[in-house]
Design an enzyme around this catalytic site. Structure first.
Site, PDB file in Angstrom:
ATOM      1  N   SER A   1       0.052  -7.647   8.108  1.00 28.21           N
ATOM      2  CA  SER A   1      -1.019  -8.102   8.981  1.00 28.21           C
ATOM      3  C   SER A   1      -0.478  -8.675  10.285  1.00 28.21           C
ATOM      4  CB  SER A   1      -1.856  -9.171   8.281  1.00 28.21           C
ATOM      5  OG  SER A   1      -1.131 -10.379   8.168  1.00 28.21           O
ATOM      6  N   THR A   2      -1.311  -8.620  11.314  1.00 26.30           N
ATOM      7  CA  THR A   2      -0.929  -9.184  12.607  1.00 26.30           C
ATOM      8  C   THR A   2      -0.696 -10.688  12.492  1.00 26.30           C
ATOM      9  OG1 THR A   2      -2.141  -7.467  13.808  1.00 26.30           O
ATOM     10  CG2 THR A   2      -1.675  -9.503  15.003  1.00 26.30           C
TER      11      THR A   2
ATOM     12  N   GLU B   1       9.108   3.328  14.384  1.00 21.92           N
ATOM     13  CA  GLU B   1       9.759   3.764  13.157  1.00 21.92           C
ATOM     14  C   GLU B   1       9.661   5.275  13.066  1.00 21.92           C
ATOM     15  OE1 GLU B   1       9.349  -0.116  10.300  1.00 21.92           O
ATOM     16  OE2 GLU B   1       7.806   1.422  10.073  1.00 21.92           O
TER      17      GLU B   1
ATOM     18  N   ALA C   1       6.394  -6.425  -1.470  1.00 23.21           N
ATOM     19  CA  ALA C   1       5.152  -7.154  -1.736  1.00 23.21           C
ATOM     20  C   ALA C   1       5.116  -7.598  -3.190  1.00 23.21           C
ATOM     21  CB  ALA C   1       3.953  -6.260  -1.433  1.00 23.21           C
TER      22      ALA C   1
ATOM     23  N   CYS D   1      -2.811   1.486   6.948  1.00 22.42           N
ATOM     24  CA  CYS D   1      -2.881   0.829   8.256  1.00 22.42           C
ATOM     25  C   CYS D   1      -3.393   1.773   9.337  1.00 22.42           C
ATOM     26  CB  CYS D   1      -1.521   0.271   8.635  1.00 22.42           C
ATOM     27  SG  CYS D   1      -0.200   1.488   8.597  1.00 22.42           S
TER      28      CYS D   1
ATOM     29  N   LYS E   1      12.418  -7.524   0.869  1.00 20.04           N
ATOM     30  CA  LYS E   1      11.459  -8.394   0.163  1.00 20.04           C
ATOM     31  C   LYS E   1      10.193  -7.569  -0.001  1.00 20.04           C
ATOM     32  CE  LYS E   1       8.228 -10.781   0.366  1.00 20.04           C
ATOM     33  NZ  LYS E   1       6.916 -10.670  -0.380  1.00 20.04           N
TER      34      LYS E   1
ATOM     35  N   ARG F   1      -8.131   8.247   1.899  1.00 14.11           N
ATOM     36  CA  ARG F   1      -6.781   8.246   1.327  1.00 14.11           C
ATOM     37  C   ARG F   1      -6.440   6.827   0.886  1.00 14.11           C
ATOM     38  NH1 ARG F   1      -1.095   8.707   4.157  1.00 14.11           N
ATOM     39  NH2 ARG F   1      -2.286   7.844   5.883  1.00 14.11           N
TER      40      ARG F   1
ATOM     41  N   ASN G   1       0.800  -1.226   0.000  1.00 16.31           N
ATOM     42  CA  ASN G   1       0.000   0.000   0.000  1.00 16.31           C
ATOM     43  C   ASN G   1       0.834   1.278   0.000  1.00 16.31           C
ATOM     44  OD1 ASN G   1       0.779  -0.647   2.637  1.00 16.31           O
ATOM     45  ND2 ASN G   1      -1.003   0.349   3.549  1.00 16.31           N
TER      46      ASN G   1
ATOM     47  N   GLU H   1       5.223  -3.600  12.472  1.00 14.06           N
ATOM     48  CA  GLU H   1       4.129  -2.627  12.357  1.00 14.06           C
ATOM     49  C   GLU H   1       2.982  -3.402  11.754  1.00 14.06           C
ATOM     50  OE1 GLU H   1       1.473  -0.604  10.568  1.00 14.06           O
ATOM     51  OE2 GLU H   1       3.068   0.201   9.299  1.00 14.06           O
TER      52      GLU H   1
END
Length: 513
Positions: free
Chosen positions: A263-264, A491, A208, A318, A206, A312, A183, A284
């Protein structure tokens, strides 16, 4: 629903449907300067091919825009080895030398912002204006950490004994594996890599599988900026090879640190893999941001904040607001003005078209998820005031739901799409209970002009970041991170570089008092 609301909804749908078919039927071509349109992996300063390739698709049209080397575990291992070898020389660069290289990289991103923005728009679908904003955001991390590189201070600690000195030194941890989402295909890389390189670490990225082109363009500009071979490596791969590549990056003993945004559920898998070699990790992860509008709020500002926060990147961020809570005294006025704003400001289309504010979702699975949440909400009593339908491909109508309750899936799970569900509440305590009823806590937003309430709610919200009378809060100067299951570490800000450093205690003894 009132007749006025029905007329507005029909107008809204006509505007959306008029724009959408053109984006699906017209042919769009990616016109980017050859040096920035890279399609092979980047390992040890070389562009490397793999045994196979995978397609990169324009999510707005479904058309193939490039074929990229499908790197596997072998290429990932080569990248780790190259990064480990380069680390032993890169860490010896002075802070000023690393700062100069990062600054050159920043300058090159700024110089090539137009082409970098096109890559973002074509591979992830966001409108070109937003893509230009992302390039500036990505570059800002290179600028920020080029300056922070020279501010990595240790400590001289007063000793309890007169014959010794106590020093605390900060040193780079080593090779960092960086695994990033689609994203924000440029900014999520520079937010991590800039901090790592500033600290003296080397990285293997790496990206997406949906958005490898932006990562490879960053590698091209890193090389032009003078980043030495092996310091910044990129291993693109398909969805099918991602698990095997991820395993190498999270288990190889030469990797000292992993940094992941996603994702978690995936974050938990990576943490388990990293645990066997006790790697330093920052995560994150998922968000489920509440957006609260209290009776004392400035309604116009609250509506503006809601539009910015929710729509947006078509709701695919996230930190975008997922659950909207509006106090009873202001509810109807807020809903009316929000509906008018959606009518006036939202335009679907291909991201390269002037005037487009809403591009497609990243793929059809994402659109199906939004449709499922809408269907569930309606079946439980929610009212669709705007949108509500899926269009061709992965386009989704921006949707406004009223009469939403906490038993609906959209209030329990992150949406990652243009769905705005509104819950009416009566008291501050009720709003906080709903807002905090989540196992994640990345960002939260609220609008109020009551100073005492602002302090109470800020301290009570169980999130890592709070926007007060503001719908957009990301900036390199501020710490970005969540609580609960939204992740580990920070971050950006002066704290971001600490994620790539370890503290070494030096006891200097035998001194004559």
């Amino acid at each position: 629903m009132s007749s006025l609301c029905v007329r507005r909804t029909r107008c809204f749908l006509r505007q959306l449907l008029a724009a959408q078919p053109a984006a699906m039927q017209r042919h769009y071509s990616l016109d980017v300067a050859a040096p920035l349109l890279r399609t092979r992996g980047y390992v040890n300063g070389l562009w490397v091919s793999a045994e196979s390739e995978f397609p990169v698709l324009d999510p707005a049209t479904g058309e193939e825009i490039a074929r990229v080397s499908d790197c596997g575990p072998a290429e990932a291992k080569q990248a780790v080895d190259a990064a480990h070898k380069a680390f032993h020389s890169w860490k010896l660069y002075s802070a000023k030398e690393r700062s100069i290289v990062l600054r050159k990289w920043f300058n090159l991103l700024t110089l090539h912002k137009a082409d970098l923005a096109k890559l973002i728009t074509f591979e992830c679908g966001k409108p070109l204006a937003e893509s230009l904003g992302e390039v500036a955001y990505a570059a800002s991390f290179l600028e920020w950490f080029s300056e922070e590189a020279r501010r990595v201070y240790g400590d001289l600690v007063p000793s309890p004994a007169r014959d010794r000195k106590i020093l605390l030194l900060k040193q780079p941890v080593g090779v960092a594996s960086i695994i990033t989402p689609w994203n924000f295909p440029s900014a999520m890389i520079t937010r991590k890599a800039a901090a790592a390189l500033a600290a003296g670490c080397t990285v293997v990225v790496k990206p997406a599988e949906d958005t490898p082109l932006s990562a490879l363009a960053l590698a091209e500009l890193a090389e032009q900026a003078g980043v030495p071979a092996g310091v910044f490596n990129v291993v693109p791969c398909s969805r099918e090879k991602t698990p095997a590549v991820g395993e190498v990056l999270c288990t190889d003993p030469l990797v000292a640190k992993i940094s992941f945004t996603g994702s978690t559920a995936t974050g938990k898998v990576l943490l388990k893999m990293a645990a066997n070699t006790v790697k330093k990790a920052s995560m994150e992860l998922g968000g489920h941001a509440p957006f609260i509008v209290f009776d004392s709020a400035d309604v116009d500002k609250a509506v503006g904040g809601a539009m910015a926060s929710k729509f947006r990147n078509s709701g695919q961020t996230c930190v975008c607001s997922n659950r909207f809570l509006v106090q009873s005294g202001i509810h109807d006025r807020f809903m009316d003005k929000l509906g008018r704003a959606m009518d006036a400001e939202l335009r679907l289309g291909h991201g390269s078209e002037p005037g487009t504010t809403q591009g497609p979702l990243i793929n059809t699975r994402a659109a199906e998820k939004v449709v499922h949440q809408i269907s569930d909400a309606v079946s439980r009593g929610a009212t669709v005031l705007k949108g509500g339908k899926r269009l061709d491909g992965s386009f989704m109508e921006p949707t406004l739901l009223a009469d939403v309750t906490t038993d609906m899936i959209c209030t329990k799970e992150e949406t990652f799409g243009p769905l705005l569900p509104v819950i009416r509440f009566n008291t501050e305590e009720e709003a906080l209970a709903i807002a905090n009823a989540s196992n994640v806590g990345l960002a939260g937003y609220f609008f109020s002009q009551d100073v005492s309430q602002i302090w109470r709610v800020t301290e009570a919200l169980e999130v890592g970041m709070v926007g007060v009378n503001e719908g957009l809060l990301s900036t390199p100067e501020a710490a970005f991170g969540g609580v609960k299951q939204s992740g580990l570490g920070l971050e950006g800000s002066k704290y971001g570089i600490d994620e790539y450093l370890e503290v070494k205690y030096m006891c200097f003894g035998g001194l004559k008092p």
